[in-house]
Design an enzyme around this catalytic site. Structure first.
Site, PDB file in Angstrom:
ATOM      1  N   SER A 112       0.917  -1.331  -0.132  1.00  0.00           N
ATOM      2  CA  SER A 112       0.091   0.112  -0.074  1.00  0.00           C
ATOM      3  C   SER A 112       0.803   1.197  -0.111  1.00  0.00           C
ATOM      4  O   SER A 112       1.671   1.378  -0.915  1.00  0.00           O
ATOM      5  CB  SER A 112      -0.986  -0.060   1.370  1.00  0.00           C
ATOM      6  OG  SER A 112      -1.893   0.990   1.174  1.00  0.00           O
TER       7      SER A 112
ATOM      8  N   ASP B 278     -10.578  -3.691  -4.434  1.00  0.00           N
ATOM      9  CA  ASP B 278      -9.509  -2.686  -3.829  1.00  0.00           C
ATOM     10  C   ASP B 278      -9.404  -1.278  -4.640  1.00  0.00           C
ATOM     11  O   ASP B 278      -9.411  -1.424  -5.716  1.00  0.00           O
ATOM     12  CB  ASP B 278      -7.909  -3.078  -3.823  1.00  0.00           C
ATOM     13  CG  ASP B 278      -7.047  -2.249  -3.175  1.00  0.00           C
ATOM     14  OD1 ASP B 278      -7.232  -1.018  -2.799  1.00  0.00           O
ATOM     15  OD2 ASP B 278      -5.777  -2.695  -3.375  1.00  0.00           O
TER      16      ASP B 278
ATOM     17  N   HIS C 292      -8.247  -4.967  -0.323  1.00  0.00           N
ATOM     18  CA  HIS C 292      -6.980  -4.120   0.059  1.00  0.00           C
ATOM     19  C   HIS C 292      -6.563  -4.360   1.649  1.00  0.00           C
ATOM     20  O   HIS C 292      -7.506  -4.437   2.670  1.00  0.00           O
ATOM     21  CB  HIS C 292      -7.089  -2.563  -0.125  1.00  0.00           C
ATOM     22  CG  HIS C 292      -5.772  -2.027   0.149  1.00  0.00           C
ATOM     23  ND1 HIS C 292      -5.069  -1.841  -0.748  1.00  0.00           N
ATOM     24  CD2 HIS C 292      -5.278  -1.516   1.256  1.00  0.00           C
ATOM     25  CE1 HIS C 292      -3.903  -0.960  -0.261  1.00  0.00           C
ATOM     26  NE2 HIS C 292      -4.222  -0.928   0.943  1.00  0.00           N
TER      27      HIS C 292
END
Length: 315
Positions: free
Chosen positions: A163, A258, A288
């Site tokens: 991320s 996501d 995610h």
């Protein structure tokens, strides 16, 4: 793109909803960090046994950058030196730390048979962009310069993260190519954030707002960036870099549910078009953040194993 969660992912999402946890965008940064830290006890798998785990303090212009060294039981040594992965944790540049990603760093060290060094870069809003970028680059350069004393083969030094950490890894790879950092053997980009414009299709699909929602991403962005001008800076949005040629081999993992899915897929495609060796892995039924949830999501453990094999393939 139709999104259908895997059964275990749907169960985890339901449990989070029923727990009634407040949305991050309703909290202060400190409150959000506390919630995020607590969640790991319910989602992280049992860590593998390692040979050694030790704290590091990396000197920086502002003081020191805390870090943590993970040495596996069976490192792939050549002339007494092992390959290494510098890892930047996720958390939207606002939350997360060495503890939140401790287990996954242990897993990567074990699966890749290499040393992992986790970096505790400065967080926003106390330290806005580009503080995290500066720490990522500084830490990577220091590790390369001190590789031998750390037991690391500098020629086999990779970087990665999930991320926000994937964002920092991509940016560090660009900076290293352009002379601000050392030679990088590979970049591991786990559902990376690559473009703060947030205009890709997956940002507007209702099915992708699972745990990481569109409003949470805006909350992270507003904490991290100084203003709209930063969106166009490649150090914040690596997809805005004018040239991607000459970058190290990449592994790009994306998830179906996501908001960052499409920008991760597009970045991987652009890397390939620029002649970079790219391995892509798309997990359509996960959301995610799944990568650190191996206690509840088997796909997380599969991903760790596959990434370990890719890291071994780098040499």
């Amino acid at each position: 793109m139709p999104v259908v969660l895997d059964a275990d992912a749907a169960a985890v999402y339901k449990a989070f909803q029923e727990a009634g946890r407040p949305a991050y965008e309703t909290l202060t940064a400190a409150e959000a960090r506390a919630y995020y830290a607590q969640a790991r006890f319910a989602t992280n798998p049992e860590p593998p046994e390692l040979a050694r785990v030790a704290p590091l303090s990396i000197p920086a212009p502002h003081g020191v950058i805390p870090a943590r060294l993970y040495v596996p039981r069976e490192a792939r040594q050549q002339d007494g030196l092992a390959p290494a992965l510098v890892f930047f944790h996720g958390g939207g540049w606002v939350i997360g730390d060495l503890e939140s990603h401790d287990v996954v760093c242990r897993q990567l060290a074990d699966a890749g048979a290499l040393i992992v060094i986790a970096i505790d870069y400065r967080l926003a809003p106390e330290h806005k962009f580009p503080a995290a970028v500066e720490d990522a680059i500084t830490a990577t350069k220091w590790i390369a310069a001190h590789a031998r004393e750390l037991g690391i083969d500098a020629a086999r030094l990779s970087i990665g993260g999930d991320s926000a950490g994937g964002n920092l890894a991509a940016v560090t790879a660009l900076a290293a190519r352009d002379g601000a950092g050392p030679a990088i053997a590979g970049q591991l980009l786990i559902y990376p954030a690559t473009d703060f414009a947030m205009t890709h299709g997956s940002h507007s699909e209702p099915e992708t707002s699972v745990l990481l929602t569109h409003s949470v991403i805006r909350w992270f962005r507003d904490h991290y960036l100084n203003g709209s001008a930063d969106i166009h800076d490649w150090r914040a949005s690596p997809a805005r870099a004018t040239m991607l040629a000459g970058l190290p081999p990449a592994y790009v993992l994306t998830a179906g549910a996501d908001p960052l899915r499409d920008e991760g897929d597009e970045y991987a495609a652009r890397l390939k078009q620029a002649g970079v060796s790219v391995t892509t892995r798309h997990v359509p039924g996960q959301f995610h953040g799944f990568f650190t949830m191996g206690k509840l999501l088997q796909q997380a453990n599969v991903a760790v194993s596959e990434i370990g094999a890719w890291l071994k393939g780098l040499g």
